[in-house]
Motif scaffolding. Structure first.
Motif, PDB file in Angstrom:
ATOM      1  N   ASP A  81     -33.794 -35.615 -81.231  1.00 19.30           N
ATOM      2  CA  ASP A  81     -32.741 -35.261 -80.460  1.00 19.30           C
ATOM      3  C   ASP A  81     -32.016 -34.267 -80.857  1.00 19.30           C
ATOM      4  OD1 ASP A  81     -31.366 -36.286 -78.015  1.00 19.30           O
ATOM      5  OD2 ASP A  81     -29.515 -37.216 -79.984  1.00 19.30           O
ATOM      6  N   LEU A  82     -32.450 -33.539 -80.865  1.00 17.07           N
ATOM      7  CA  LEU A  82     -32.119 -31.701 -81.458  1.00 17.07           C
ATOM      8  C   LEU A  82     -32.817 -30.703 -80.801  1.00 17.07           C
ATOM      9  CD1 LEU A  82     -33.187 -30.990 -83.633  1.00 17.07           C
ATOM     10  CD2 LEU A  82     -31.672 -30.928 -85.070  1.00 17.07           C
ATOM     11  N   PHE A  83     -33.797 -31.052 -80.014  1.00 15.14           N
ATOM     12  CA  PHE A  83     -34.973 -30.476 -79.300  1.00 15.14           C
ATOM     13  C   PHE A  83     -34.614 -29.120 -78.226  1.00 15.14           C
ATOM     14  CE2 PHE A  83     -37.509 -31.372 -83.154  1.00 15.14           C
ATOM     15  CZ  PHE A  83     -38.178 -30.094 -83.533  1.00 15.14           C
ATOM     16  N   CYS A  84     -34.116 -28.552 -77.845  1.00  9.96           N
ATOM     17  CA  CYS A  84     -34.302 -28.401 -76.341  1.00  9.96           C
ATOM     18  C   CYS A  84     -35.572 -28.651 -75.387  1.00  9.96           C
ATOM     19  CB  CYS A  84     -33.208 -26.877 -75.941  1.00  9.96           C
ATOM     20  SG  CYS A  84     -31.666 -27.204 -77.012  1.00  9.96           S
ATOM     21  N   ALA A  85     -35.359 -29.235 -74.453  1.00 15.04           N
ATOM     22  CA  ALA A  85     -36.939 -29.910 -73.660  1.00 15.04           C
ATOM     23  C   ALA A  85     -35.433 -28.928 -71.913  1.00 15.04           C
ATOM     24  CB  ALA A  85     -37.249 -30.627 -73.809  1.00 15.04           C
ATOM     25  N   LYS A  86     -35.802 -28.456 -70.788  1.00 15.90           N
ATOM     26  CA  LYS A  86     -35.414 -28.054 -69.292  1.00 15.90           C
ATOM     27  C   LYS A  86     -35.496 -29.123 -68.985  1.00 15.90           C
ATOM     28  CE  LYS A  86     -35.702 -24.907 -66.158  1.00 15.90           C
ATOM     29  NZ  LYS A  86     -35.964 -24.290 -65.548  1.00 15.90           N
ATOM     30  N   TYR A 104     -33.276 -24.858 -71.243  1.00 16.07           N
ATOM     31  CA  TYR A 104     -34.565 -24.527 -70.899  1.00 16.07           C
ATOM     32  C   TYR A 104     -35.428 -24.785 -71.710  1.00 16.07           C
ATOM     33  CZ  TYR A 104     -32.372 -22.123 -75.377  1.00 16.07           C
ATOM     34  OH  TYR A 104     -31.392 -22.741 -76.620  1.00 16.07           O
ATOM     35  N   ASP A 105     -36.784 -25.145 -71.979  1.00 12.15           N
ATOM     36  CA  ASP A 105     -37.301 -24.620 -73.341  1.00 12.15           C
ATOM     37  C   ASP A 105     -37.582 -24.847 -74.239  1.00 12.15           C
ATOM     38  OD1 ASP A 105     -38.313 -27.746 -71.811  1.00 12.15           O
ATOM     39  OD2 ASP A 105     -40.310 -26.391 -71.177  1.00 12.15           O
ATOM     40  N   GLY A 106     -37.084 -24.379 -75.630  1.00 20.16           N
ATOM     41  CA  GLY A 106     -37.557 -24.487 -77.028  1.00 20.16           C
ATOM     42  C   GLY A 106     -38.746 -23.869 -77.454  1.00 20.16           C
ATOM     43  N   THR A 107     -39.113 -22.835 -78.296  1.00 20.56           N
ATOM     44  CA  THR A 107     -40.668 -22.521 -78.157  1.00 20.56           C
ATOM     45  C   THR A 107     -41.254 -23.390 -78.964  1.00 20.56           C
ATOM     46  OG1 THR A 107     -39.121 -19.879 -78.808  1.00 20.56           O
ATOM     47  CG2 THR A 107     -41.067 -20.598 -79.746  1.00 20.56           C
TER      48      THR A 107
END
Lengths: 487, 95
Positions: A81-86, A104-107
């Protein structure tokens, strides 16, 4: 049953047209409906988005896309629950983020999407990755699929529980002091912490920036290798990511252990290791020897200072990183008459107890008059710990240790004693301080109740290929990775 | 071995965290114990040892100084607790 497959078995079926990505995704959703009421791994789940991604993968497969080009095409993978997915939440299992949606989407998310993965669901964690049990989640704890009364470990406990409960084919977590390897050990899956700088941290909730690293939790070593290959690599958006070539990790698997030197750190084999864990570990060492490895005793004299060093460095960095949660730009706000009281109220209400404890500790060790005594001294001891690793790696290829001194503990057992909770990370923490890579894989079970036991291998910096080869040789010679929790 | 030199109120204030009296008592005692534990590091002689901030030292990582697109203003404001006229709204800072 479809949901029981390894990632590599699933991609073989997808490539052969025996199953569709939509069917694989539906199998996960059905499994979640059947068991997540008991496990509580998933915090949020966007079914329409998940099925949409799966259908896009099916369309790509129909148009001739291959797993050679996109190794994860059509594979459902869950995210901590800490990854940025748009457009999706990223709560870090904290109340303070409110109804935040990533802009935004993280790398890592982008790279996994490029590799064809179907990224679905946010799985539970200790709030801001601070904990070893998921009991610090603001949304309730997750349950160990092998014994629901016990914790799945943490902080990536939802990742490990979701993989062990077969609710997804793999999950992506982060490891700051053992947060991938410890839950992998307690839930009987494979957890890989890459070398610091191997995987981009852009778009990942930052906890302790010099320690955090992204990695996979999966059913076996081959799946872990495939996932690492998809995520690793230099990223201009993360100035700490290292411009080193990414080898084909999966292609290198398959050898034996002839000529491999494994180091047995004598300081890790302390009193207080659970006897069944110790017996399983000793048997694993013998197994590696039987496969051709040479076992050498090595000394890591600063091991006993790892936990103390970690809880200064990690909390100091976290206190700075979590300053961004101030109720101004995103997340929950608790009003105040002036900005100062707004900050204090927002943070007092929004953060859970362990997060407050660590921010306050980190603030203290950095504060005027105490910086030299705590933070600077810890940074020096960190140098000594790194030297222990450098010296050991002069004579051996990898270190072999138990991942955790004991199997999964019962929920509530350590909640009132944070220091005891911290000490459960005693074997995993030094690897993060030294910045090297490590993996945990199953090496047996306790008898009653039947709980998984983890074997840890620690490798040289950027030595993931060799680490995975060693882990794979052991794994393929033993039955442990084929065992599944009965739910 | 507890650390009695630790003033929880003072540090919580520095950290901008409002604590209830119960939390002050509980966290203060626990942090005293933890600080007592980390004093263990004093056993080591660290004279002449360089401090380490990062495991993989990369120096002067720079990018080209050029204008690039960024997320639109609406997206940047979308998560704001209070916003108006393209701005984050905060309590009054100066009278």
């Amino acid at each position: 049953m479809l949901h029981e497959l390894t990632l590599s078995a699933l991609t073989a079926k997808l490539a052969a047209g025996e199953v569709s990505a939509r069917e694989a995704m539906l199998a996960c959703l059905d499994r979640i409906d059947a068991v997540d009421g008991q496990v509580n791994a998933f915090m949020s789940l966007d079914r329409d988005d998940a099925l949409g991604q799966a259908e896009a993968a099916d369309a790509a497969l129909a148009n001739g896309s291959t797993h050679a080009a996109q190794p994860l095409l059509g594979v459902p993978v869950s995210l901590k629950d800490l990854f940025c997915a748009k457009g999706q939440p990223a709560n870090c299992s904290s109340k303070i983020l409110g109804d935040f949606r990533s802009p935004y989407d993280g790398t890592v998310v982008r790279k996994l999407r490029d590799a064809g993965a179907v990224l679905f669901g946010r799985v539970n964690m200790d709030e801001f990755a601070m904990g070893s049990s998921t009991e610090n989640s603001a949304f309730g704890r997750s349950h160990n699929p092998w014994d629901l009364e016990r914790v799945p470990g943490g902080s990536s406990g939802g990742c490990a529980a979701s993989v062990a409960a077969q609710e997804c084919f793999a999950s992506i977590g982060t490891d700051t002091g053992g947060s991938i390897r410890q839950p992998a050990a307690l839930c009987g899956c494979v957890g890989l912490k890459p070398t610091y700088g191997r995987v981009s941290r852009y778009g990942v909730g930052a906890v302790a920036s010099s320690l955090d690293q992204v990695g996979p939790l999966a059913r076996d070593v081959r799946d872990s290798a495939t996932l690492l290959g998809a995520m690793a690599g230099h990223d201009p958006r993360d100035s700490t990511s290292v411009p080193t070539e990414v080898p084909d990790y999966a292609a290198g698997l398959g050898g034996d252990l002839k000529g491999i030197k494994l180091g047995l750190p004598r300081e890790y084999l302390i009193d207080g290791i659970d006897p069944e864990v110790r017996a399983a570990f000793d048997a694993a060492v013998k197994q590696c020897e039987a496969l051709g490895a040479e076992i050498h005793e090595v000394s890591m004299p600063h091991t006993e200072y790892g936990v103390a060093t970690y809880y200064i460095v990690a909390t100091a960095e976290a206190s700075a990183n979590l300053a961004r949660f101030d109720g101004i730009r995103y997340g929950e706000r608790v009003d105040g008459d002036d900005p100062f009281s707004l900050y204090c109220n927002t943070r007092g209400r929004g953060f859970g107890e362990e997060v407050k404890r660590r921010i306050i500790l980190g603030t203290y060790v950095l504060s005027s008059g105490y910086y030299d005594a705590y933070y600077l001294r810890a940074q020096k001891v960190r140098t000594l710990i790194k030297r222990d690793f450098e010296q050991a790696f002069e004579t051996v290829d990898a270190l072999i240790t138990p991942t955790v001194p004991a199997p999964a503990f019962k929920a509530g057992e350590k909640m009132d004693d944070p220091l005891q909770m911290y000490l459960s990370d005693i074997f995993t923490i030094s690897c993060n301080l030294a910045g090297t890579c490590g993996i945990s894989l199953p090496c047996g079970f306790t008898s009653d109740p039947k709980l998984p036991i983890g074997l840890q291998l620690l490798g040289k910096p950027f030595g993931e290929s060799e680490l995975l080869q060693i882990a794979h040789a052991y794994e393929q010679a033993t039955p442990w990775h084929t065992e599944r929790a009965a739910l | 071995m507890a650390n009695n030199d630790f003033d929880i109120r003072y540090v919580a204030n520095l950290a901008r965290i409002a604590l209830s009296p119960d939390e002050e008592a509980k966290l203060g005692a626990q942090l005293g114990d933890i600080l007592g534990y980390v004093k263990k590091l004093e056993e080591l002689d660290v004279a002449g040892v360089e401090p380490m901030a990062h495991a993989v030292p990369l120096a002067n990582v720079l990018r080209a100084d050029e204008v690039r697109p960024s997320i639109p203003q609406e997206a940047a404001l979308a998560n704001a607790p209070k916003q108006a006229n393209g701005l984050f709204i905060v309590p009054k800072i100066v009278e």
